[in-house]
Scaffold this motif. Sequence first.
Motif, PDB file in Angstrom:
ATOM      1  N   CYS A   1      -7.803  -0.316  -1.554  1.00 14.38           N
ATOM      2  CA  CYS A   1      -7.491   0.565  -0.221  1.00 14.38           C
ATOM      3  C   CYS A   1      -9.089   1.368  -0.109  1.00 14.38           C
ATOM      4  O   CYS A   1      -9.334   1.743   0.823  1.00 14.38           O
TER       5      CYS A   1
ATOM      6  N   THR B   1     -10.750   0.497  -5.726  1.00 18.03           N
ATOM      7  CA  THR B   1      -9.000  -0.287  -5.249  1.00 18.03           C
ATOM      8  C   THR B   1      -9.612  -0.849  -3.876  1.00 18.03           C
ATOM      9  O   THR B   1      -9.920  -0.442  -3.097  1.00 18.03           O
TER      10      THR B   1
ATOM     11  N   HIS C   1       1.126  -1.307   0.563  1.00 18.63           N
ATOM     12  CA  HIS C   1       0.051  -0.082  -0.276  1.00 18.63           C
ATOM     13  C   HIS C   1       1.123   0.783   0.605  1.00 18.63           C
ATOM     14  O   HIS C   1       2.285   0.646   0.394  1.00 18.63           O
ATOM     15  N   ASP C   2       0.395   2.751  -0.507  1.00 16.01           N
ATOM     16  CA  ASP C   2       1.321   3.269  -0.336  1.00 16.01           C
ATOM     17  C   ASP C   2      -0.179   4.774   0.076  1.00 16.01           C
ATOM     18  O   ASP C   2      -0.144   5.396   0.992  1.00 16.01           O
ATOM     19  N   CYS C   3      -0.617   5.361  -1.296  1.00 14.21           N
ATOM     20  CA  CYS C   3      -1.740   5.936  -0.919  1.00 14.21           C
ATOM     21  C   CYS C   3      -2.806   6.160  -0.882  1.00 14.21           C
ATOM     22  O   CYS C   3      -3.424   7.015   0.880  1.00 14.21           O
ATOM     23  N   ARG C   4      -3.480   4.970  -0.319  1.00 17.35           N
ATOM     24  CA  ARG C   4      -4.611   4.982   0.117  1.00 17.35           C
ATOM     25  C   ARG C   4      -5.853   5.728   0.589  1.00 17.35           C
ATOM     26  O   ARG C   4      -7.007   5.891   0.491  1.00 17.35           O
ATOM     27  N   GLU C   5      -5.437   5.651  -1.564  1.00 18.88           N
ATOM     28  CA  GLU C   5      -6.839   7.146  -2.039  1.00 18.88           C
ATOM     29  C   GLU C   5      -7.034   6.391  -3.163  1.00 18.88           C
ATOM     30  O   GLU C   5      -7.394   7.437  -3.773  1.00 18.88           O
ATOM     31  N   GLY C   6      -6.493   5.834  -3.912  1.00 21.69           N
ATOM     32  CA  GLY C   6      -6.845   5.198  -4.865  1.00 21.69           C
ATOM     33  C   GLY C   6      -5.412   5.579  -6.142  1.00 21.69           C
ATOM     34  O   GLY C   6      -6.701   5.940  -7.102  1.00 21.69           O
ATOM     35  N   ILE C   7      -4.798   6.290  -5.644  1.00 24.65           N
ATOM     36  CA  ILE C   7      -4.017   6.240  -6.860  1.00 24.65           C
ATOM     37  C   ILE C   7      -2.891   6.338  -7.074  1.00 24.65           C
ATOM     38  O   ILE C   7      -2.360   5.950  -7.956  1.00 24.65           O
ATOM     39  N   CYS C   8      -2.095   5.444  -6.362  1.00 21.33           N
ATOM     40  CA  CYS C   8      -0.766   4.890  -6.496  1.00 21.33           C
ATOM     41  C   CYS C   8      -1.063   3.344  -7.238  1.00 21.33           C
ATOM     42  O   CYS C   8       0.081   3.342  -8.305  1.00 21.33           O
ATOM     43  N   GLY C   9      -1.858   2.543  -7.111  1.00 19.90           N
ATOM     44  CA  GLY C   9      -2.160   1.527  -7.740  1.00 19.90           C
ATOM     45  C   GLY C   9      -1.103   0.233  -6.539  1.00 19.90           C
ATOM     46  O   GLY C   9      -0.422  -0.884  -7.154  1.00 19.90           O
ATOM     47  N   SER C  10      -0.735   0.277  -5.352  1.00 24.17           N
ATOM     48  CA  SER C  10      -0.122  -0.284  -4.679  1.00 24.17           C
ATOM     49  C   SER C  10      -0.118  -1.512  -3.974  1.00 24.17           C
ATOM     50  O   SER C  10      -0.592  -2.732  -4.036  1.00 24.17           O
ATOM     51  N   CYS C  11      -1.747  -1.341  -3.591  1.00 23.47           N
ATOM     52  CA  CYS C  11      -2.585  -2.441  -3.076  1.00 23.47           C
ATOM     53  C   CYS C  11      -3.515  -3.345  -4.262  1.00 23.47           C
ATOM     54  O   CYS C  11      -3.801  -2.605  -5.482  1.00 23.47           O
TER      55      CYS C  11
HETATM   56  S1  FES Z   1      -2.649   2.081  -1.864  1.00 24.20           S
HETATM   57 FE1  FES Z   1      -2.069   3.720  -3.472  1.00 24.20          FE
HETATM   58  S2  FES Z   1      -4.584   3.120  -4.678  1.00 24.20           S
HETATM   59 FE2  FES Z   1      -4.508   1.982  -3.103  1.00 24.20          FE
END
Ligand code: FES
Length: 248
Positions: free
Chosen positions: A84, A82, A56-66
């Motif tokens: 998150c 996403t 996880h990274d942004c937890r806002e649906g932006i980074c694509g990590s989760c």
């Molecule tokens: S943590 Fe960045 S999109 Fe889910």
Amino acid sequence: MKLTLKIWRQKDANSKGKMMDYAIDGIDGDMSFLEMMDVLNENLNNKGEEPVEFDHDCREGICGSCSLQINGEPHGPDRLVTTCQLHMRKFNDGDTITIEPFRAKAFPVIKDLIVDRTAFDRIQQAGGYISVNTSGNTQDANSIPIDKHDADDAFYSAACIGCGACVAACKNASAMLFTSAKISQYALLPQGQVEAVDRVQNMVRQMDLEGFGNCTNTGACEIECPKGISLENIARMNREYLSASVKG
Ligand code: FES
Ligand code: SF4
């Protein structure tokens, strides 16, 4: 809410993994799925057990990590979100939830729920860019007129966050929705024409080299994509590829 979690645990890339059961209590419907995972890890830490690794990274649906496969679906049961952004109110008290990493040969598991998605980076590096002169003044935005529909479609394609859900949803583990979105965002714009022939050929070659499967038009990728990337991008990529094969 009380829940039973069945979670994939895997020590490292070379170890065999297995599903393990965890009971969790006190989960609020307004928590995000990752906040629920935080509660689980806090409980595990308090008991002296190893927490579950997840991306996880942004937890806002932006980074694509989760990137979690929840009850068999990438990013879980909700649409256009996403992991998150998924809320626990989508589940019921007493539910059993299975949580696995995204499954694909080209996305090897690193640990627990984390997979290596650098294959996507290498596809991008193969051609997902344009060469522009960045010295001097900024170019006037109105000096290159662009049809509004093309600008909108390029923008929608550029919304891809590279999460990999399309690959995880596909029975062939195809990366064509991702790759076609990254090609389309330039194919529709005049600035993307200079490298157009090389771009599509190089990115498709890299996609194949990474071991992703072929598209057989099942459409699962479009349904699971949190950013609503359309299958039309795949059709456009195929046209670009055909055109590049003739020109090249
Ligand atoms: S943590 Fe960045 S999109 Fe889910
Ligand atoms: S096309 Fe959709 S599902 Fe695939 S990587 Fe991009 S945002 Fe994720």
